[in-house]
Design a protein around this motif. Structure first.
Motif, PDB file in Angstrom:
ATOM      1  N   UNK A 117       0.830  -1.208   0.000  1.00  0.00           N
ATOM      2  CA  UNK A 117       0.000   0.000   0.000  1.00  0.00           C
ATOM      3  C   UNK A 117       0.860   1.251   0.000  1.00  0.00           C
ATOM      4  N   UNK A 118       1.894   1.253   0.854  1.00  0.00           N
ATOM      5  CA  UNK A 118       2.783   2.420   0.942  1.00  0.00           C
ATOM      6  C   UNK A 118       3.545   2.627  -0.363  1.00  0.00           C
ATOM      7  N   UNK A 119       4.072   1.537  -0.913  1.00  0.00           N
ATOM      8  CA  UNK A 119       4.854   1.643  -2.154  1.00  0.00           C
ATOM      9  C   UNK A 119       3.993   2.059  -3.348  1.00  0.00           C
ATOM     10  N   UNK A 120       2.704   1.760  -3.285  1.00  0.00           N
ATOM     11  CA  UNK A 120       1.815   2.150  -4.389  1.00  0.00           C
ATOM     12  C   UNK A 120       1.692   3.668  -4.487  1.00  0.00           C
ATOM     13  N   UNK A 121       2.080   4.375  -3.417  1.00  0.00           N
ATOM     14  CA  UNK A 121       2.022   5.842  -3.423  1.00  0.00           C
ATOM     15  C   UNK A 121       3.294   6.459  -4.011  1.00  0.00           C
ATOM     16  N   UNK A 122       4.279   5.615  -4.350  1.00  0.00           N
ATOM     17  CA  UNK A 122       5.534   6.121  -4.911  1.00  0.00           C
ATOM     18  C   UNK A 122       5.501   6.084  -6.440  1.00  0.00           C
ATOM     19  N   UNK A 123       6.465   6.746  -7.049  1.00  0.00           N
ATOM     20  CA  UNK A 123       6.548   6.778  -8.518  1.00  0.00           C
ATOM     21  C   UNK A 123       7.070   5.457  -9.076  1.00  0.00           C
ATOM     22  N   UNK A 124       7.899   4.770  -8.273  1.00  0.00           N
ATOM     23  CA  UNK A 124       8.496   3.509  -8.727  1.00  0.00           C
ATOM     24  C   UNK A 124       8.170   2.403  -7.716  1.00  0.00           C
ATOM     25  N   UNK A 125       6.916   1.927  -7.710  1.00  0.00           N
ATOM     26  CA  UNK A 125       6.470   0.961  -6.686  1.00  0.00           C
ATOM     27  C   UNK A 125       7.230  -0.359  -6.675  1.00  0.00           C
ATOM     28  N   UNK A 126       7.612  -0.866  -7.854  1.00  0.00           N
ATOM     29  CA  UNK A 126       8.345  -2.147  -7.890  1.00  0.00           C
ATOM     30  C   UNK A 126       9.705  -2.005  -7.224  1.00  0.00           C
ATOM     31  N   UNK A 127      10.409  -0.917  -7.545  1.00  0.00           N
ATOM     32  CA  UNK A 127      11.709  -0.648  -6.927  1.00  0.00           C
ATOM     33  C   UNK A 127      11.542  -0.450  -5.425  1.00  0.00           C
ATOM     34  N   UNK A 128      10.484   0.217  -5.039  1.00  0.00           N
ATOM     35  CA  UNK A 128      10.179   0.449  -3.626  1.00  0.00           C
ATOM     36  C   UNK A 128      10.066  -0.886  -2.895  1.00  0.00           C
ATOM     37  N   UNK A 129       9.303  -1.798  -3.454  1.00  0.00           N
ATOM     38  CA  UNK A 129       9.085  -3.102  -2.817  1.00  0.00           C
ATOM     39  C   UNK A 129      10.369  -3.929  -2.760  1.00  0.00           C
ATOM     40  N   UNK A 130      11.096  -3.994  -3.871  1.00  0.00           N
ATOM     41  CA  UNK A 130      12.308  -4.825  -3.893  1.00  0.00           C
ATOM     42  C   UNK A 130      13.396  -4.248  -2.983  1.00  0.00           C
ATOM     43  N   UNK A 131      13.491  -2.925  -2.908  1.00  0.00           N
ATOM     44  CA  UNK A 131      14.551  -2.308  -2.103  1.00  0.00           C
ATOM     45  C   UNK A 131      14.267  -2.398  -0.605  1.00  0.00           C
ATOM     46  N   UNK A 132      12.988  -2.531  -0.232  1.00  0.00           N
ATOM     47  CA  UNK A 132      12.632  -2.536   1.195  1.00  0.00           C
ATOM     48  C   UNK A 132      12.096  -3.877   1.706  1.00  0.00           C
ATOM     49  N   UNK A 133      11.948  -4.848   0.803  1.00  0.00           N
ATOM     50  CA  UNK A 133      11.342  -6.136   1.182  1.00  0.00           C
ATOM     51  C   UNK A 133      12.035  -6.798   2.366  1.00  0.00           C
ATOM     52  N   UNK A 134      13.370  -6.740   2.401  1.00  0.00           N
ATOM     53  CA  UNK A 134      14.115  -7.415   3.464  1.00  0.00           C
ATOM     54  C   UNK A 134      13.903  -6.759   4.830  1.00  0.00           C
ATOM     55  N   UNK A 135      13.334  -5.548   4.837  1.00  0.00           N
ATOM     56  CA  UNK A 135      13.144  -4.832   6.100  1.00  0.00           C
ATOM     57  C   UNK A 135      11.687  -4.807   6.566  1.00  0.00           C
ATOM     58  N   UNK A 136      10.850  -5.630   5.929  1.00  0.00           N
ATOM     59  CA  UNK A 136       9.415  -5.633   6.256  1.00  0.00           C
ATOM     60  C   UNK A 136       9.153  -5.893   7.729  1.00  0.00           C
ATOM     61  N   UNK A 137       9.884  -6.832   8.320  1.00  0.00           N
ATOM     62  CA  UNK A 137       9.675  -7.171   9.729  1.00  0.00           C
ATOM     63  C   UNK A 137      10.020  -5.999  10.636  1.00  0.00           C
ATOM     64  N   UNK A 138      11.118  -5.317  10.326  1.00  0.00           N
ATOM     65  CA  UNK A 138      11.533  -4.167  11.144  1.00  0.00           C
ATOM     66  C   UNK A 138      10.582  -2.980  10.971  1.00  0.00           C
ATOM     67  N   UNK A 139      10.107  -2.782   9.748  1.00  0.00           N
ATOM     68  CA  UNK A 139       9.210  -1.660   9.455  1.00  0.00           C
ATOM     69  C   UNK A 139       7.830  -1.882  10.072  1.00  0.00           C
ATOM     70  N   UNK A 140       7.371  -3.142  10.071  1.00  0.00           N
ATOM     71  CA  UNK A 140       6.030  -3.498  10.544  1.00  0.00           C
ATOM     72  C   UNK A 140       4.982  -2.683   9.782  1.00  0.00           C
ATOM     73  N   UNK A 141       4.229  -1.838  10.477  1.00  0.00           N
ATOM     74  CA  UNK A 141       3.232  -1.005   9.781  1.00  0.00           C
ATOM     75  C   UNK A 141       3.429   0.465  10.167  1.00  0.00           C
ATOM     76  N   UNK A 142       4.680   0.875  10.281  1.00  0.00           N
ATOM     77  CA  UNK A 142       4.997   2.247  10.699  1.00  0.00           C
ATOM     78  C   UNK A 142       5.417   3.106   9.504  1.00  0.00           C
ATOM     79  N   UNK A 143       4.638   4.138   9.176  1.00  0.00           N
ATOM     80  CA  UNK A 143       5.018   5.038   8.071  1.00  0.00           C
ATOM     81  C   UNK A 143       6.364   5.716   8.318  1.00  0.00           C
ATOM     82  N   UNK A 144       6.653   6.025   9.592  1.00  0.00           N
ATOM     83  CA  UNK A 144       7.925   6.675   9.908  1.00  0.00           C
ATOM     84  C   UNK A 144       9.093   5.727   9.662  1.00  0.00           C
ATOM     85  N   UNK A 145       8.978   4.475  10.135  1.00  0.00           N
ATOM     86  CA  UNK A 145      10.051   3.501   9.929  1.00  0.00           C
ATOM     87  C   UNK A 145      10.231   3.180   8.450  1.00  0.00           C
ATOM     88  N   UNK A 146       9.134   3.192   7.708  1.00  0.00           N
ATOM     89  CA  UNK A 146       9.211   2.928   6.270  1.00  0.00           C
ATOM     90  C   UNK A 146       9.973   4.057   5.565  1.00  0.00           C
TER      91      UNK A 146
END
Length: 199
Positions: A41-70
């Protein structure tokens, strides 16, 4: 009677334990899905959603559901990419057999990327240290610095446009700069998203 009461108590405790275990394991099962959905959902708000997902996928657990941590994670990934590309270009600029125009473009690029790295570092530091009372000023500063970093990266990419440069060199360098610019753009979008949610 006491035995009956004790038996009843054991039954209640067993049911409670079962329910606690179930709710904990259910939460554990749902957590990764929730984290992943939040990232999508967060990455869909970016210009490059696929890059957003691949670059941050490994940090999903740490980010959880925090917009600030993302937003902070996106800045860290961008900073890491900018640093490694800047080091690569600095190394390439000392290489032999390059045309003066190529060396000049490389060195100019290293300089503006250095500015970009500084701006990203300041943004990360500010995101980590802000107080609620200073929120509006903090987010404004971060947005300004990340926008400036994006401008610097565009300036670097422009230096490798046009003719007169080695084709392979131009392709490699521009490819890396474009990736950094896209990561920076995504980080800015996630910062803006955080600002809108917080505000």
């Amino acid at each position: 009677m006491a035995s009956s009461s004790f038996t009843s108590l054991l039954i209640v405790l067993s049911i409670s334990s079962c329910c606690i275990f179930y709710s904990t394991s259910a939460a554990r099962d749902l957590a990764p899905k929730t984290n992943t959905e939040f990232m999508k959902t967060s990455c869909s708000a970016t210009t490059y959603p696929k890059l957003c997902l691949t670059s941050l996928a490994s940090q999903a657990t740490a980010i959880q559901t925090s917009p600030k941590l993302m937003a902070s994670a996106a800045l860290s990934v961008t900073l890491s990419s900018a640093k490694s590309t800047s080091n690569l270009m600095l190394s390439l600029s000392h290489g032999h057999g390059m045309k003066p125009r190529e060396v000049a473009a490389m060195r100019d690029c290293v300089e503006v990327l250095g500015d970009s790295v500084d701006e990203l570092q300041r943004s990360i530091s500010e995101m980590g240290n802000f107080k609620s009372s200073d929120y509006e000023m903090m987010i404004s500063d971060v947005q300004t610095w990340v926008s400036a970093a994006l401008t610097d990266e565009s300036t670097c990419a422009d230096g490798f446009a046009g003719n007169g440069l080695n084709g392979n060199l131009k392709t490699v360098v521009r490819g890396k700069i474009v990736t950094i610019a896209q990561l920076t753009s995504n980080a800015l979008a996630l910062i803006n998203r955080y600002a809108s949610v917080h505000g």
